[in-house]
Design a protein around this motif. Structure first.
Motif, PDB file in Angstrom:
ATOM      1  N   VAL A 118       0.837  -1.200   0.000  1.00 29.46           N
ATOM      2  CA  VAL A 118       0.000   0.000   0.000  1.00 29.46           C
ATOM      3  C   VAL A 118       0.874   1.253   0.000  1.00 29.46           C
ATOM      4  CG1 VAL A 118      -1.724   1.303   1.311  1.00 29.46           C
ATOM      5  CG2 VAL A 118      -1.936  -1.179   1.110  1.00 29.46           C
ATOM      6  N   ALA A 119       1.898   1.281   0.852  1.00 31.48           N
ATOM      7  CA  ALA A 119       2.772   2.461   0.922  1.00 31.48           C
ATOM      8  C   ALA A 119       3.484   2.707  -0.402  1.00 31.48           C
ATOM      9  CB  ALA A 119       3.790   2.303   2.056  1.00 31.48           C
ATOM     10  N   ASP A 120       3.902   1.638  -1.077  1.00 33.29           N
ATOM     11  CA  ASP A 120       4.570   1.801  -2.377  1.00 33.29           C
ATOM     12  C   ASP A 120       3.607   2.349  -3.421  1.00 33.29           C
ATOM     13  OD1 ASP A 120       6.964   0.848  -1.367  1.00 33.29           O
ATOM     14  OD2 ASP A 120       6.626  -1.204  -2.079  1.00 33.29           O
ATOM     15  N   ASN A 121       2.388   1.832  -3.438  1.00 30.51           N
ATOM     16  CA  ASN A 121       1.393   2.317  -4.400  1.00 30.51           C
ATOM     17  C   ASN A 121       1.111   3.795  -4.182  1.00 30.51           C
ATOM     18  OD1 ASN A 121       1.226  -0.282  -5.404  1.00 30.51           O
ATOM     19  ND2 ASN A 121      -0.655  -0.780  -4.309  1.00 30.51           N
ATOM     20  N   LEU A 122       0.938   4.183  -2.926  1.00 30.26           N
ATOM     21  CA  LEU A 122       0.655   5.586  -2.622  1.00 30.26           C
ATOM     22  C   LEU A 122       1.853   6.475  -2.934  1.00 30.26           C
ATOM     23  CD1 LEU A 122      -1.284   5.119   0.724  1.00 30.26           C
ATOM     24  CD2 LEU A 122      -2.203   6.148  -1.371  1.00 30.26           C
ATOM     25  N   ALA A 123       3.046   6.026  -2.562  1.00 28.89           N
ATOM     26  CA  ALA A 123       4.245   6.829  -2.833  1.00 28.89           C
ATOM     27  C   ALA A 123       4.420   7.036  -4.338  1.00 28.89           C
ATOM     28  CB  ALA A 123       5.478   6.163  -2.223  1.00 28.89           C
ATOM     29  N   GLY A 124       4.187   5.995  -5.111  1.00 32.50           N
ATOM     30  CA  GLY A 124       4.300   6.126  -6.567  1.00 32.50           C
ATOM     31  C   GLY A 124       3.271   7.073  -7.138  1.00 32.50           C
ATOM     32  N   ALA A 125       2.042   6.975  -6.646  1.00 29.17           N
ATOM     33  CA  ALA A 125       0.984   7.855  -7.146  1.00 29.17           C
ATOM     34  C   ALA A 125       1.254   9.309  -6.772  1.00 29.17           C
ATOM     35  CB  ALA A 125      -0.366   7.411  -6.596  1.00 29.17           C
ATOM     36  N   LEU A 126       1.677   9.547  -5.542  1.00 30.09           N
ATOM     37  CA  LEU A 126       1.944  10.918  -5.104  1.00 30.09           C
ATOM     38  C   LEU A 126       3.145  11.504  -5.832  1.00 30.09           C
ATOM     39  CD1 LEU A 126       1.245  10.370  -1.319  1.00 30.09           C
ATOM     40  CD2 LEU A 126      -0.131  11.770  -2.893  1.00 30.09           C
ATOM     41  N   THR A 127       4.154  10.686  -6.070  1.00 26.47           N
ATOM     42  CA  THR A 127       5.317  11.160  -6.829  1.00 26.47           C
ATOM     43  C   THR A 127       4.905  11.506  -8.252  1.00 26.47           C
ATOM     44  OG1 THR A 127       6.845   9.892  -5.466  1.00 26.47           O
ATOM     45  CG2 THR A 127       7.624  10.549  -7.654  1.00 26.47           C
ATOM     46  N   GLY A 128       4.121  10.629  -8.884  1.00 27.34           N
ATOM     47  CA  GLY A 128       3.647  10.910 -10.239  1.00 27.34           C
ATOM     48  C   GLY A 128       2.849  12.194 -10.312  1.00 27.34           C
ATOM     49  N   LEU A 129       2.036  12.427  -9.306  1.00 28.05           N
ATOM     50  CA  LEU A 129       1.232  13.654  -9.269  1.00 28.05           C
ATOM     51  C   LEU A 129       2.119  14.880  -9.116  1.00 28.05           C
ATOM     52  CD1 LEU A 129      -1.385  15.342  -8.905  1.00 28.05           C
ATOM     53  CD2 LEU A 129      -1.215  14.810  -6.465  1.00 28.05           C
ATOM     54  N   PHE A 130       2.972  14.880  -8.108  1.00 27.79           N
ATOM     55  CA  PHE A 130       3.708  16.098  -7.776  1.00 27.79           C
ATOM     56  C   PHE A 130       4.965  16.306  -8.599  1.00 27.79           C
ATOM     57  CE2 PHE A 130       1.076  15.712  -3.904  1.00 27.79           C
ATOM     58  CZ  PHE A 130       0.435  16.943  -4.015  1.00 27.79           C
ATOM     59  N   GLU A 131       5.452  15.281  -9.294  1.00 21.98           N
ATOM     60  CA  GLU A 131       6.562  15.507 -10.220  1.00 21.98           C
ATOM     61  C   GLU A 131       6.063  16.066 -11.544  1.00 21.98           C
ATOM     62  OE1 GLU A 131      10.247  12.568  -9.046  1.00 21.98           O
ATOM     63  OE2 GLU A 131       8.893  11.930 -10.637  1.00 21.98           O
ATOM     64  N   SER A 132       4.759  16.015 -11.758  1.00 16.64           N
ATOM     65  CA  SER A 132       4.185  16.570 -12.977  1.00 16.64           C
ATOM     66  C   SER A 132       4.042  18.081 -12.805  1.00 16.64           C
ATOM     67  CB  SER A 132       2.820  15.929 -13.250  1.00 16.64           C
ATOM     68  OG  SER A 132       1.877  16.382 -12.282  1.00 16.64           O
ATOM     69  N   VAL A 133       3.218  18.679 -13.595  1.00 18.75           N
ATOM     70  CA  VAL A 133       3.009  20.125 -13.540  1.00 18.75           C
ATOM     71  C   VAL A 133       2.109  20.528 -12.375  1.00 18.75           C
ATOM     72  CG1 VAL A 133       0.981  20.204 -15.051  1.00 18.75           C
ATOM     73  CG2 VAL A 133       2.623  22.108 -15.084  1.00 18.75           C
ATOM     74  N   ALA A 134       1.648  19.571 -11.595  1.00 19.22           N
ATOM     75  CA  ALA A 134       0.665  19.853 -10.548  1.00 19.22           C
ATOM     76  C   ALA A 134       1.111  20.930  -9.577  1.00 19.22           C
ATOM     77  CB  ALA A 134       0.320  18.572  -9.785  1.00 19.22           C
ATOM     78  N   VAL A 135       2.349  20.882  -9.093  1.00 18.92           N
ATOM     79  CA  VAL A 135       2.806  21.877  -8.120  1.00 18.92           C
ATOM     80  C   VAL A 135       2.741  23.276  -8.730  1.00 18.92           C
ATOM     81  CG1 VAL A 135       4.785  22.678  -6.766  1.00 18.92           C
ATOM     82  CG2 VAL A 135       4.204  20.255  -6.815  1.00 18.92           C
ATOM     83  N   ALA A 136       3.147  23.403  -9.985  1.00 17.74           N
ATOM     84  CA  ALA A 136       3.108  24.711 -10.640  1.00 17.74           C
ATOM     85  C   ALA A 136       1.671  25.175 -10.860  1.00 17.74           C
ATOM     86  CB  ALA A 136       3.862  24.650 -11.969  1.00 17.74           C
ATOM     87  N   ILE A 137       0.766  24.255 -11.187  1.00 22.01           N
ATOM     88  CA  ILE A 137      -0.634  24.631 -11.378  1.00 22.01           C
ATOM     89  C   ILE A 137      -1.251  25.057 -10.055  1.00 22.01           C
ATOM     90  CG2 ILE A 137      -2.922  23.673 -11.877  1.00 22.01           C
ATOM     91  CD1 ILE A 137      -1.736  22.373 -14.327  1.00 22.01           C
ATOM     92  N   ILE A 138      -0.891  24.390  -8.983  1.00 16.11           N
ATOM     93  CA  ILE A 138      -1.399  24.788  -7.669  1.00 16.11           C
ATOM     94  C   ILE A 138      -0.930  26.206  -7.343  1.00 16.11           C
ATOM     95  CG2 ILE A 138      -1.254  24.290  -5.193  1.00 16.11           C
ATOM     96  CD1 ILE A 138      -0.981  21.255  -6.168  1.00 16.11           C
ATOM     97  N   ALA A 139       0.348  26.485  -7.591  1.00 17.40           N
ATOM     98  CA  ALA A 139       0.868  27.835  -7.363  1.00 17.40           C
ATOM     99  C   ALA A 139       0.155  28.850  -8.253  1.00 17.40           C
ATOM    100  CB  ALA A 139       2.373  27.862  -7.612  1.00 17.40           C
ATOM    101  N   LEU A 140      -0.115  28.473  -9.487  1.00 13.37           N
ATOM    102  CA  LEU A 140      -0.828  29.365 -10.403  1.00 13.37           C
ATOM    103  C   LEU A 140      -2.221  29.699  -9.878  1.00 13.37           C
ATOM    104  CD1 LEU A 140      -1.137  30.725 -13.252  1.00 13.37           C
ATOM    105  CD2 LEU A 140      -2.028  28.507 -14.026  1.00 13.37           C
ATOM    106  N   THR A 141      -2.965  28.685  -9.453  1.00 11.79           N
ATOM    107  CA  THR A 141      -4.340  28.935  -9.003  1.00 11.79           C
ATOM    108  C   THR A 141      -4.379  29.707  -7.693  1.00 11.79           C
ATOM    109  OG1 THR A 141      -4.461  26.768  -7.939  1.00 11.79           O
ATOM    110  CG2 THR A 141      -5.298  26.924 -10.186  1.00 11.79           C
TER     111      THR A 141
END
Length: 199
Positions: free
Chosen positions: A84-107
């Motif tokens: 479970v921890a590996d699945n979550l870590a992979g999903a969170l990394t995929g999310l936040f290594e994408s443009v998501a952090v920049a989009i959050i800052a933009l909004t």
């Protein structure tokens, strides 16, 4: 600047150009001129497809959010497999290594964009709210399979995981956290709800 350049999919090319600017230079560098220059087209192309720049930005956020929701299907499909921890870590990394952090800052930096996005959307920070829903869906699936305790408070766990991961990835100019750091954070958050320490 060429004005007669035909774009195969103008909207997607403009979105991709905006994403590159966000990742490279941050939200303050994102202007209609910067986007069209990055896309290699005339400024009028953007205004032919969108009412104004805030409409363009809102559609960009909604497009990237839809992609996140599609990835959530894949995450739910991993329920019952791996740790479970590996699945979550992979999903969170995929999310936040994408443009998501920049989009959050933009909004968070543009009031008009946030107001536009809130029409017909859930409250909260755009993208983070949807990411929380994705994580909650995965946790619920794991709970249904007995890999998370039946009394796990998913409504608290999901935003806690999102918030903790966001803090790890939020420094746009820094290097991304090591995978071990992400997994350690996830493991700490979910430690109390794993019936089997090996899960």
């Amino acid at each position: 600047m060429p004005t007669g350049v035909a774009l195969r999919d103008a909207r997607e090319q403009l979105f991709d150009a905006a994403e590159r600017i966000l990742l490279r230079d941050g939200p303050s560098a994102l202007t209609s001129r910067a986007v069209t220059t990055e896309a290699g087209c005339a400024k009028g192309v953007l205004h032919r497809h969108f009412a104004d720049f805030d409409a363009f930005l809102a559609e960009l956020v909604l497009d990237r959010t839809a992609r996140l929701e599609a990835r959530g299907e894949g995450l739910r499909g991993t329920a019952g497999t791996g740790a479970v921890a590996d699945n979550l870590a992979g999903a969170l990394t995929g999310l936040f290594e994408s443009v998501a952090v920049a989009i959050i800052a933009l909004t968070t930096s543009r009031d008009a964009l946030r107001a536009r996005l809130r029409d017909g959307r859930p409250s909260g920070v755009p993208l983070l709210t949807e990411a929380t829903t994705v994580i909650a869906g995965y946790l619920a699936a794991e709970r249904d399979l007995g890999r998370i305790t039946a009394d796990a408070d998913i409504d608290t766990l999901a935003p806690t995981l999102i918030g903790a991961a966001h803090l790890l990835f939020a420094d746009r100019n820094g290097t991304p956290p090591q995978p071990a750091a992400v997994r350690r954070t996830v493991a700490a958050v979910i430690a109390g709800v794993l019936p089997d320490p090996q899960t």
